[in-house]
Design an enzyme around this catalytic site. Structure first.
Site, mmCIF file in Angstrom:
data_model
loop_
_atom_site.group_PDB
_atom_site.id
_atom_site.type_symbol
_atom_site.label_atom_id
_atom_site.label_comp_id
_atom_site.label_asym_id
_atom_site.label_seq_id
_atom_site.Cartn_x
_atom_site.Cartn_y
_atom_site.Cartn_z
ATOM 1 N N CYS A 113 -55.367 -6.644 68.121
ATOM 2 C CA CYS A 113 -56.491 -7.772 68.314
ATOM 3 C C CYS A 113 -55.826 -8.924 69.255
ATOM 4 O O CYS A 113 -56.738 -9.804 69.542
ATOM 5 C CB CYS A 113 -56.956 -8.327 66.853
ATOM 6 S SG CYS A 113 -57.674 -7.000 65.928
ATOM 7 N N HIS A 254 -60.428 -15.065 67.686
ATOM 8 C CA HIS A 254 -60.558 -13.518 67.383
ATOM 9 C C HIS A 254 -61.801 -13.376 66.385
ATOM 10 O O HIS A 254 -61.352 -14.058 65.064
ATOM 11 C CB HIS A 254 -59.261 -12.802 67.081
ATOM 12 C CG HIS A 254 -59.434 -11.575 66.522
ATOM 13 N ND1 HIS A 254 -60.305 -10.410 67.463
ATOM 14 C CD2 HIS A 254 -58.961 -10.808 65.484
ATOM 15 C CE1 HIS A 254 -60.365 -9.483 66.849
ATOM 16 N NE2 HIS A 254 -59.649 -9.644 65.594
ATOM 17 N N ASN A 284 -65.857 -6.804 64.148
ATOM 18 C CA ASN A 284 -64.557 -7.179 64.936
ATOM 19 C C ASN A 284 -64.212 -6.084 65.990
ATOM 20 O O ASN A 284 -64.125 -4.876 65.561
ATOM 21 C CB ASN A 284 -63.357 -6.879 63.852
ATOM 22 C CG ASN A 284 -62.124 -7.097 64.312
ATOM 23 O OD1 ASN A 284 -61.656 -7.095 65.387
ATOM 24 N ND2 ASN A 284 -61.079 -7.255 63.484
HETATM 25 N N1 COA Z 1 -67.717 -2.828 49.998
HETATM 26 C C1 COA Z 1 -67.527 -3.130 48.754
HETATM 27 N N2 COA Z 1 -66.329 -3.472 48.335
HETATM 28 C C2 COA Z 1 -65.146 -3.338 49.106
HETATM 29 C C3 COA Z 1 -65.209 -3.221 50.439
HETATM 30 C C4 COA Z 1 -66.673 -2.956 50.988
HETATM 31 N N3 COA Z 1 -66.814 -2.674 52.326
HETATM 32 N N4 COA Z 1 -64.100 -3.145 51.051
HETATM 33 C C5 COA Z 1 -63.007 -3.399 49.990
HETATM 34 N N5 COA Z 1 -63.832 -3.530 48.746
HETATM 35 C C6 COA Z 1 -63.391 -3.766 47.637
HETATM 36 C C7 COA Z 1 -61.794 -3.443 47.539
HETATM 37 O O1 COA Z 1 -61.690 -1.861 47.026
HETATM 38 C C8 COA Z 1 -61.355 -4.203 46.345
HETATM 39 O O2 COA Z 1 -61.753 -3.648 44.981
HETATM 40 P P1 COA Z 1 -60.941 -3.433 43.760
HETATM 41 O O3 COA Z 1 -60.777 -4.815 43.263
HETATM 42 O O4 COA Z 1 -61.776 -2.522 42.829
HETATM 43 O O5 COA Z 1 -59.387 -2.844 44.235
HETATM 44 C C9 COA Z 1 -62.194 -5.703 46.333
HETATM 45 O O6 COA Z 1 -63.376 -5.119 47.327
HETATM 46 C C10 COA Z 1 -61.377 -6.593 46.689
HETATM 47 O O7 COA Z 1 -60.499 -6.168 47.790
HETATM 48 P P2 COA Z 1 -59.686 -7.128 48.694
HETATM 49 O O8 COA Z 1 -59.066 -6.526 49.821
HETATM 50 O O9 COA Z 1 -58.983 -8.008 47.877
HETATM 51 O O10 COA Z 1 -60.973 -8.034 49.223
HETATM 52 P P3 COA Z 1 -60.916 -9.402 50.260
HETATM 53 O O11 COA Z 1 -61.867 -10.409 49.747
HETATM 54 O O12 COA Z 1 -59.818 -9.720 50.559
HETATM 55 O O13 COA Z 1 -61.722 -8.725 51.592
HETATM 56 C C11 COA Z 1 -61.398 -7.811 53.574
HETATM 57 C C12 COA Z 1 -61.441 -7.520 52.211
HETATM 58 C C13 COA Z 1 -60.647 -6.779 54.152
HETATM 59 C C14 COA Z 1 -62.865 -8.050 54.168
HETATM 60 C C15 COA Z 1 -60.645 -9.092 54.047
HETATM 61 O O14 COA Z 1 -59.206 -8.964 53.351
HETATM 62 C C16 COA Z 1 -60.278 -9.173 55.527
HETATM 63 O O15 COA Z 1 -61.048 -9.591 55.969
HETATM 64 N N6 COA Z 1 -58.938 -9.147 55.893
HETATM 65 C C17 COA Z 1 -58.720 -9.273 57.260
HETATM 66 C C18 COA Z 1 -59.178 -8.164 58.188
HETATM 67 C C19 COA Z 1 -58.931 -8.301 59.461
HETATM 68 O O16 COA Z 1 -59.421 -9.275 60.039
HETATM 69 N N7 COA Z 1 -58.410 -7.444 60.190
HETATM 70 C C20 COA Z 1 -58.225 -7.298 61.571
HETATM 71 C C21 COA Z 1 -57.165 -8.148 61.787
HETATM 72 S S1 COA Z 1 -56.808 -8.490 63.478
#
Ligand code: COA
Length: 340
Positions: A113, A254, A284
């Site tokens: 990214c 980003h 993204n």
């Molecule tokens: N729909 C429903 N539930 C989802 C889901 C989706 N699309 N994706 C993840 N979950 C669930 C997880 O399985 C987890 O369930 P559990 O508690 O039963 O294990 C729960 O949601 C919480 O997961 P968590 O990863 O702690 O959530 P979060 O609030 O951190 O959000 C992201 C997840 C991925 C959206 C967030 O961490 C994020 O945006 N991270 C950065 C990603 C990014 O920018 N990547 C590119 C970098 S350059």
């Protein structure tokens, strides 16, 4: 930077034709529009159809950036991508040929990214050094081709696309001059964002090619690192170029997650409306993210000539970076996709 400096002279972007809404994903996976919208800010994304690959998107974005710059030729092409058309050779030469740019130097840069900023820094440095008089810098990715179809987290976040800018040689006093960069990496956390299989490590261990070919991400750690690294990089760069942070008019960060963007704005002490946001419409798009957001903001008039602009990114590697410029007078064609 002093003396000969790279100056921004054109922007453009392109999106593939297939729209995937959050409801479309919810029909296939255990997720919902409410979850995706509230946790990420993303409402839809676009993905490639069979036969359309990264080079196809890159060519269209490049064509638009060249038109925006009012030129048909450049001396150099740098393509940022993590999803090249083939493992070998690089995709950039094919893109240069398809654009009719002749036998110019053309190479790929891989920083996930952050790829676009690494590519921009490479091209700007080659212009400053007198190696090239102008450059087309493209960020293009088709992450839909490497996502695990059953992974609701990554499928909610990523979309395909391409964005591009044109740089030309000028001086640091001109509008559009790219005034500086801050770039970094931390390979000790390489496993946070990875496609584990398909490379030399995997093959030398005799593992089958299909093993580990999907993209994997540790979302929560990535989130924390993204906020810290982008804020620190922006701060370091503003100090280097002599801008008080509060004098920054627009931050084109980003487009990973609207909560990450909001946290970066808070860390920098900037009002939220200074952050450009278009991830709700495109998701993204990895290396395409910054030039697509820039194109959108230039087209909509959301940014004005003379604005102090910070570009910043965070991605796999880990890698991060920022770039500073004052926006020149630019025009951009609208992105081809319908708005919701
Ligand atoms: N729909 C429903 N539930 C989802 C889901 C989706 N699309 N994706 C993840 N979950 C669930 C997880 O399985 C987890 O369930 P559990 O508690 O039963 O294990 C729960 O949601 C919480 O997961 P968590 O990863 O702690 O959530 P979060 O609030 O951190 O959000 C992201 C997840 C991925 C959206 C967030 O961490 C994020 O945006 N991270 C950065 C990603 C990014 O920018 N990547 C590119 C970098 S350059």
């Amino acid at each position: 930077m002093s003396g000969r400096t790279a100056v921004l002279s054109g922007v453009g972007g392109w999106l593939p034709p297939r729209l995937v809404t959050n409801d479309d994903l919810a029909a296939q996976l255990d997720t919902s529009d409410e979850w995706i919208t509230s946790r990420t800010g993303i409402r839809q994304r676009f993905v490639v159809t069979p036969g359309l690959s990264t080079s196809g998107l890159a060519v269209e974005a490049g064509r638009r950036a060249l038109a925006s710059a009012g030129t048909a030729s450049v001396d150099l092409l740098v393509l940022a991508t993590t999803t090249p058309d083939h493992p070998c050779p690089a995709t950039a030469p094919e893109v240069a040929a398809a654009l009719g740019l002749g036998e110019i130097p053309a190479f790929d840069v891989g920083a996930v990214c952050t790829g676009f900023l690494y590519a921009l820094a490479s091209a700007a440095s080659m212009i400053s050094a007198g190696v090239a008089g102008s450059a087309l810098v493209i960020g293009a990715d088709t992450f839909s081709t490497i996502l695990d179809p059953g992974d609701r987290t990554t499928r909610a976040i990523f979309g395909d696309g391409a964005g591009a800018v044109v740089l030309r040689a000028g001086t640091a006093r001109e509008p559009g001059a790219v005034l500086g960069f801050d770039l970094g990496s931390d390979g000790s956390q390489a496993d946070l964002i990875t496609v584990p299989g398909g490379g030399s490590e995997h093959r030398s261990n005799g593992l089958p090619d299909a093993e580990g070919r999907f993209f994997r991400m540790q979302g929560r750690s990535v989130f924390r690192n993204a906020v810290t690294r982008m804020s620190e990089s922006c701060r370091a760069l503003t100090q280097r170029v002599g801008w008080p942070v509060e004098s920054v008019d627009r931050v084109v960060a980003h487009q990973a997650n609207s909560r990450i963007l909001a946290a970066v704005g808070s860390e920098l002490g900037l009002p939220q409306d200074r952050l450009v946001v278009n991830l709700d419409r495109v998701g993204n798009t990895v290396a395409a993210s910054i030039p697509l957001a820039l194109t959108d903001a230039v087209h909509s008039g959301e940014m004005a000539p003379g604005d102090r602009v910070l570009l910043c990114a965070f991605g796999g590697g880990l890698t991060w970076g920022a770039a500073a410029l004052e926006l020149p007078r630019l025009s951009a064609e609208p992105l081809p996709a319908p708005k919701p």
